[in-house]
Design a protein around this motif. Sequence first.
Motif, PDB file in Angstrom:
ATOM      1  N   PHE A 217       0.733  -1.059   0.025  1.00 39.27           N
ATOM      2  CA  PHE A 217       0.065   0.016  -0.092  1.00 39.27           C
ATOM      3  C   PHE A 217       0.951   1.242  -0.128  1.00 39.27           C
ATOM      4  CE2 PHE A 217      -2.699   3.080   2.280  1.00 39.27           C
ATOM      5  CZ  PHE A 217      -3.884   2.907   1.502  1.00 39.27           C
ATOM      6  N   LEU A 218       1.798   1.308   1.017  1.00 43.94           N
ATOM      7  CA  LEU A 218       2.651   2.307   0.960  1.00 43.94           C
ATOM      8  C   LEU A 218       3.535   2.509  -0.258  1.00 43.94           C
ATOM      9  CD1 LEU A 218       3.717   2.386   4.786  1.00 43.94           C
ATOM     10  CD2 LEU A 218       1.930   3.839   3.673  1.00 43.94           C
ATOM     11  N   SER A 219       3.845   1.602  -0.967  1.00 44.91           N
ATOM     12  CA  SER A 219       4.950   1.592  -2.203  1.00 44.91           C
ATOM     13  C   SER A 219       4.390   2.421  -3.358  1.00 44.91           C
ATOM     14  CB  SER A 219       5.064   0.012  -2.644  1.00 44.91           C
ATOM     15  OG  SER A 219       3.956  -0.549  -3.296  1.00 44.91           O
ATOM     16  N   ASP A 220       3.069   2.839  -3.148  1.00 46.34           N
ATOM     17  CA  ASP A 220       2.491   3.591  -4.316  1.00 46.34           C
ATOM     18  C   ASP A 220       3.209   4.905  -4.452  1.00 46.34           C
ATOM     19  OD1 ASP A 220       0.520   5.810  -5.529  1.00 46.34           O
ATOM     20  OD2 ASP A 220      -0.737   3.990  -5.786  1.00 46.34           O
ATOM     21  N   GLU A 221       3.690   5.322  -5.713  1.00 50.53           N
ATOM     22  CA  GLU A 221       4.616   6.335  -5.957  1.00 50.53           C
ATOM     23  C   GLU A 221       3.943   7.829  -5.548  1.00 50.53           C
ATOM     24  OE1 GLU A 221       2.685   6.738 -10.661  1.00 50.53           O
ATOM     25  OE2 GLU A 221       4.930   6.495 -10.289  1.00 50.53           O
ATOM     26  N   ARG A 222       2.766   7.714  -5.345  1.00 52.81           N
ATOM     27  CA  ARG A 222       2.013   8.956  -4.728  1.00 52.81           C
ATOM     28  C   ARG A 222       2.224   9.096  -3.428  1.00 52.81           C
ATOM     29  NH1 ARG A 222      -3.912   7.514  -6.791  1.00 52.81           N
ATOM     30  NH2 ARG A 222      -3.204   5.555  -6.695  1.00 52.81           N
ATOM     31  N   VAL A 223       2.674   8.242  -2.618  1.00 53.08           N
ATOM     32  CA  VAL A 223       2.903   8.480  -1.345  1.00 53.08           C
ATOM     33  C   VAL A 223       4.477   8.893  -0.911  1.00 53.08           C
ATOM     34  CG1 VAL A 223       3.371   7.094   1.092  1.00 53.08           C
ATOM     35  CG2 VAL A 223       1.517   6.346  -0.439  1.00 53.08           C
ATOM     36  N   ASP A 224       4.250  10.023  -0.263  1.00 53.85           N
ATOM     37  CA  ASP A 224       5.836  10.747  -0.104  1.00 53.85           C
ATOM     38  C   ASP A 224       6.630   9.823   0.688  1.00 53.85           C
ATOM     39  OD1 ASP A 224       7.550  12.890   1.762  1.00 53.85           O
ATOM     40  OD2 ASP A 224       7.145  13.617  -0.090  1.00 53.85           O
ATOM     41  N   THR A 225       8.153  10.058   0.706  1.00 55.32           N
ATOM     42  CA  THR A 225       9.036   9.138   1.360  1.00 55.32           C
ATOM     43  C   THR A 225       8.886   9.413   2.592  1.00 55.32           C
ATOM     44  OG1 THR A 225      10.555   9.429  -0.516  1.00 55.32           O
ATOM     45  CG2 THR A 225      11.336   8.729   1.531  1.00 55.32           C
ATOM     46  N   ALA A 226       8.732  10.789   2.963  1.00 55.43           N
ATOM     47  CA  ALA A 226       8.457  11.014   4.538  1.00 55.43           C
ATOM     48  C   ALA A 226       7.345  10.393   5.265  1.00 55.43           C
ATOM     49  CB  ALA A 226       8.361  12.640   4.821  1.00 55.43           C
TER      50      ALA A 226
END
Length: 236
Positions: A217-226
Amino acid sequence: MTHPRLAPPHKILLATDLSCRCDRALDRAVQLAKEWQAELIAAYVVDPDQSRQYRFDRTPASWRRLPSPVERMRWRLKRDLGTSAEFIRVIVEEGPPGETLLSIAAREGCDLIVTGIARDETLGRMILGNTVNRLVRGSPVPVLIVHDRALGAYRSIVVATDFSEASLQALLTTSALFPGRDLTLFHAYDVPFSGLLDERDYVRNLRTMEKELGAKFLSDERVDTAVRASATLAEV
């Protein structure tokens, strides 16, 4: 809402009916407006079908008539907030509350709508009410429903998820509105045949799902690294 704003709101709409249940929403809206340096608009909608005694009276002010809704609202805000009320713009209109509030938010270009719940029953069931349900279902901008007193700025935030696109948008919006906060991504899951598993297997299954689904879920490119770094995964 497919593309949430990547900056704090510039305009906040407080939807209030002037009752005590909206006091907490008022306090939170004022706190957020100060934090974000946003314009705060307080909107009160008079429903002609429910409150005929408060319909707009266009005649000149007189001791023989009740104060208008605008006068009542400004008085209430000044009483509750003191000088802070001078920085709140007041809008009072007639019409169906839900639809009228959405129209005001669109017309004024508001980025966030803040309101309270209808009531909180003894056993903890939260009743939103027809107007709030209409706002949540029909608003193209985020709606914040305030339940508790605003004792300070939000520090730790729980984001419920079912790993859907809508849940991803909720995470992206929350991280954009409250950057730097501690985020917990929460998913509730009923493990099949859990009664046949011992405690060790039960916990292991949950932790495995938490790691695999959360990482995906968090690997989506829209999720910021922070956000990836700050998000804590929780599964129950």
